[in-house]
Design a protein around this motif. Sequence first.
Motif, PDB file in Angstrom:
ATOM      1  N   ALA A 993      -2.753   6.776  -4.909  1.00 52.70           N
ATOM      2  CA  ALA A 993      -3.419   5.670  -4.209  1.00 52.70           C
ATOM      3  C   ALA A 993      -3.106   5.698  -2.727  1.00 52.70           C
ATOM      4  O   ALA A 993      -3.967   5.394  -1.886  1.00 52.70           O
ATOM      5  N   GLY A 994      -1.891   6.094  -2.374  1.00 58.01           N
ATOM      6  CA  GLY A 994      -1.529   6.212  -0.961  1.00 58.01           C
ATOM      7  C   GLY A 994      -2.292   7.322  -0.279  1.00 58.01           C
ATOM      8  O   GLY A 994      -2.743   7.169   0.874  1.00 58.01           O
ATOM      9  N   LEU A 995      -2.469   8.457  -0.958  1.00 59.11           N
ATOM     10  CA  LEU A 995      -3.205   9.568  -0.364  1.00 59.11           C
ATOM     11  C   LEU A 995      -4.654   9.193  -0.090  1.00 59.11           C
ATOM     12  O   LEU A 995      -5.271   9.707   0.852  1.00 59.11           O
ATOM     13  N   GLU A 996      -5.225   8.313  -0.905  1.00 57.08           N
ATOM     14  CA  GLU A 996      -6.598   7.875  -0.658  1.00 57.08           C
ATOM     15  C   GLU A 996      -6.709   7.090   0.646  1.00 57.08           C
ATOM     16  O   GLU A 996      -7.788   7.012   1.238  1.00 57.08           O
ATOM     17  N   GLN A 997      -5.602   6.507   1.108  1.00 60.75           N
ATOM     18  CA  GLN A 997      -5.598   5.750   2.363  1.00 60.75           C
ATOM     19  C   GLN A 997      -5.357   6.647   3.577  1.00 60.75           C
ATOM     20  O   GLN A 997      -5.494   6.197   4.711  1.00 60.75           O
ATOM     21  N   HIS A 998      -4.996   7.924   3.330  1.00 61.95           N
ATOM     22  CA  HIS A 998      -4.565   8.786   4.435  1.00 61.95           C
ATOM     23  C   HIS A 998      -5.680   9.025   5.449  1.00 61.95           C
ATOM     24  O   HIS A 998      -5.455   8.987   6.668  1.00 61.95           O
ATOM     25  N   ALA A 999      -6.889   9.277   4.962  1.00 55.11           N
ATOM     26  CA  ALA A 999      -7.995   9.589   5.871  1.00 55.11           C
ATOM     27  C   ALA A 999      -8.305   8.420   6.815  1.00 55.11           C
ATOM     28  O   ALA A 999      -8.727   8.626   7.955  1.00 55.11           O
ATOM     29  N   GLU A1000      -8.083   7.196   6.350  1.00 57.77           N
ATOM     30  CA  GLU A1000      -8.424   6.022   7.160  1.00 57.77           C
ATOM     31  C   GLU A1000      -7.180   5.374   7.785  1.00 57.77           C
ATOM     32  O   GLU A1000      -7.264   4.240   8.273  1.00 57.77           O
ATOM     33  N   ASN A1025       6.910   8.192   2.934  1.00 56.97           N
ATOM     34  CA  ASN A1025       6.736   7.521   1.644  1.00 56.97           C
ATOM     35  C   ASN A1025       5.999   8.388   0.638  1.00 56.97           C
ATOM     36  O   ASN A1025       6.371   8.447  -0.537  1.00 56.97           O
ATOM     37  N   ILE A1026       4.953   9.053   1.086  1.00 59.42           N
ATOM     38  CA  ILE A1026       4.193   9.928   0.187  1.00 59.42           C
ATOM     39  C   ILE A1026       5.088  11.059  -0.321  1.00 59.42           C
ATOM     40  O   ILE A1026       5.101  11.391  -1.517  1.00 59.42           O
TER      41      ILE A1026
END
Length: 1116
Positions: A993-1000, A1025-1026
């Motif tokens: 879920a954190g990686l999905e936020q990386h681009a934005e 954190n990731i």
Amino acid sequence: MCLVPKGREYPFRRSSISSTLCCTCLHNHGSSHVTTVGELCHRSLHLLVGHRLWILPTGANWTRGLQDSTRQKHERKKTVSFSSMPAEKKISSAVDCVNLMQEGCELKKVRSNSRVYLRYFLLDSDLRSVRWEPSKKDSEKARIEIATIKEVRAGKNTDIFRSNGIAEQISEDCAFSVIYGEAYESLDLVANTADVANAWITGLRFLLSYGQPDPSSMAAIGHGDILRMAWLNSEFDAFTSAAGSTCLSEEMACVLIHHLHLGLRDAHVNLKVKEVLKNRERLGCTLDKEDFAEVYRELATRPEIYFLLVQFSRNKEYLDAKDLVLFLEAEQGMAAVSEETCLDLIRRYEPSAEGRENGLLGLDGFTRYLLSAECDIFDPEHGRVCHDMDQPLSHYFILSSHNSFLVEDQVHGPADIGGILRALRLGCRSIELVVWDSDGQLVVTNRPTATSSIPLQDVLQVVAENAFVASDYPLILSLEVHCPPSQQCHLACILKQVLREKLFLERPVNDTGHLPSPAALRGRILLKAQALPWGYPDSEGEISEEEEASERLMSYMPVETTPSSPVSGCRGRIRIRRELSELVTLCRSVPFTNFETALRMQHYWEVCSIGELQALRLATERHDDFLRYNKRCLSRVYPSPQRTDSSNLSPMDFWKCGCQLISLNVQTPGLMLDLGLGWFRQNGGCGYVLRPSVMREEVAYFRADTREMCPGLAPQILHLKVLSGQNLPKPKGSGTKGDVLDPYIAVEIHGIPADCADRRTKTVHHDGDRPIFDESFEFHLNLPELALLRLVVLDDDFIGDEFIGQHTIPVECLQPGYRHIPLLAITGEPLLHASLFVHIAVTNRRGGGKPHKRGLSVRKGRRSHDYVALRIVGIKTVDELFRTATQPLREATDLRENALNAVLSLIEVCGLSPVAKLTQCMHALSSRLLNAEGAPPVTLTLHGQRPCLEPQGPVPEVVRKALAAYDLMVQESQTLLEMADSVHSKLIQCQKAGLEQHAELCALGAKEGLKGRKLSKAVENFTWNITLLKGQADLLRQAKAESQENLRQVHCAALSCGLGRRPDDACPSSPLPISPIAGRNLMDAWHNVSSPVEVGKPTVGLEDGRVQRAGETGAS
């Protein structure tokens, strides 16, 4: 008092005047005071006491002699030295150990109040008790009966040692403990040397095993010596029969000894033969069987190997198949070892026919096995390609050669095809050619220096024929072109004509975004050179010159350059023909400007060559950007042009930043080349090494210069014990000390700054044949995947230590256990028969450390776990997401630490060192259970997935503690197995879920008002954190696999030790051996209830009643 051996020199001070006494040239019997050298007889024993030299005839009893009032007028005896000097006594049997104990020696007695008492210990002549004096106790209290001894432990493995304030100052190798009495009290002792400690341990265990044998029959005990004598007699008879004689001359004896035991020096053998004959007063005579056996025993017996053999042979002087199974599994890390495998090993290495027929491995066979290729330190798994070769090319370190055509220095050295051949045969996957126009002919040379030149056609022909001899993975041919456009067309034609289909000409695809993999480019040659942009319309164009070429010219050009010089117009801008440009596809050279430009504009198929000094500055100041850049593009670092002597830069300075191509001058031996070639021995020596995952993943936190633990990494401890050296040669060109050698070992760890370390052993004086070092070291490794171990043997000299040999190996390629390390000369060639004997073990960070702190950490483990915290990003939605992982992170840490602490606690209770395996634990525990007087049997049963040891009645306190530690280990392992999947799933879910936020992330940060340094810090914390979530999830998965393996190990070990129970016996009155059928039923039950084993993990089975094991335990 000290013993002055014959042939040694010691300073002798009298009336403040120093002189030297050499015991081989002293004479004059009648003097008891010595003032000059050369006044005493060779056949006398010289004892130096204070300022007086005492003389005893050669035949005198050593136990008679000097009386010391401070020792209550007790007779003092000679202690045994185990060095390889011919004039000194060696330990070659358990009888020798018992004799040493009877002679007695000083040992330090350690008490719980941190006090240490120096006492004189000896074994009574009737072999029934060990006593010590002087002591305030009466003589009956200052003794221990052999019959009351329960066990003898090596090392600092009792509560007194662990909790003692001075334990850190005590060598692990010199300490041992005697456990005695019904209360299992401990007598904790420290010897002056590790060999004396080993002799006492071996002697006491020998007496325990054979039940206090009659002193008159001691020499007849020990099948191992019988095996050796039978073999030596047969070889002696065969050799003398062929020579037509019944005895051996000195020359014939030397020939036979060299035939039976390779590697011994002629002078060493001759000296020992003469010594034996001299002691028997038969100088100049021939040798009979008894003489020959004594010579061979003195020359071929290595005490450190003898002590190892009796440790695993249950105090016999030979190993049977069951002993070998335990040794190979517990120490050597081998899996699925059966007795048949061990019998085959005995047939291959045991020299005596009796040993082979009866399945027994004697000392000579055991020595041969340890010296064989099977016990080499290099893991054969890494002798083949074992890395994932389907990753992009930029994810690998690549072995690279600088100015490959040179064989000496950069200015005056000749150019030769042999340099290119050497680089290719060493496995280099990038070689460099500098092409010039010489009167219309294309040549390879290093202009404008005085180096010679080679026709380009000949060079390319050698490359085409030998490019894939050492490796079939892609070869990068780096071209630095200094010829006019007219000749560049000719160059392109030669390249296509000679390299043909090997030349890779496919254009890169923009959509992929990354380079092809080495597997996809097998057998292809990639050109690296400057080129015109794709789709350039004209046949010829002008581009900026590469910085390396400009530096080369500026460094070597004279101050004045004539306008007509062909290179005067090559500075700054150069012209390139399209025909040559189109041959360069995946490795197009572009100048490096800065990381901002490179990260934004550089294509993945473009390569930057960066000078050594600039690269060092970037690695120091911009290491994060350097690593991020190298995840997508190739970078090449070349030596400074000021290195005119062809010296090498340090590759580790740039590997830690992810640089793939570090150009090395392979013609120049030394530390840096040792590191380079040693590093690329792994992965089958194919020239490509996959970088650690933390250096490849797009979102990963890694600081190359940090000295703190990085999130997601699994720190380890490398335990290294340097035992001995063999056949060390004199340094070449050394003549200051004649044939005398004073070796010591320098131990170096090369890696990231937090891991770098260097230690050294003591110097062993006057012994290059078999110096005994017996020293242990521990190295803490934060990133073992990027660490190298280098062992250097040096000759200690007051003028300057001289190089003897070295060996460099990646930590990931180390095999555990007892290993011989072949030494290499400074040029890289093997030194004949020269090696080091070491013991290797690798544990995780909590599995090693200082002994007394280790015990405290186990007891406080549940309350003092170190939790790695998540960082605050500063973006509300992201922080809320990461907050959901706080509890799973704590649970993961608790599960791992509790299971690990329980394993360590069991190992401690069993009296073993933290590097011990659980297989050894169970053998030690079963020995204690079966030997405890009056203790009912303890049997193994299965409760679900739990192999439980159930006492059949009341047990002594010490046994109760051991069983409690075992139950705790099983319970914590079972808890981890039950909860690991659930916790792992939560961590991975949060990480995804954190990686999905990386681009934005940057856009979200801007909405929160973050910019500049605050935004950069938010990105850094997000990456932390990731990385932490993924790393902790991986560690938990690894811990689960280890717990599964731990339970299988203790189960199988308990069965093999006779702690199992037959299905038809509800409560046997005594431990019964497991039948093949019963054993298989228990194992079937275990496999039915246990969860599937991870792919690649070894399994455990039972075949014909024999246990098959194995991987390593959780503590390793």
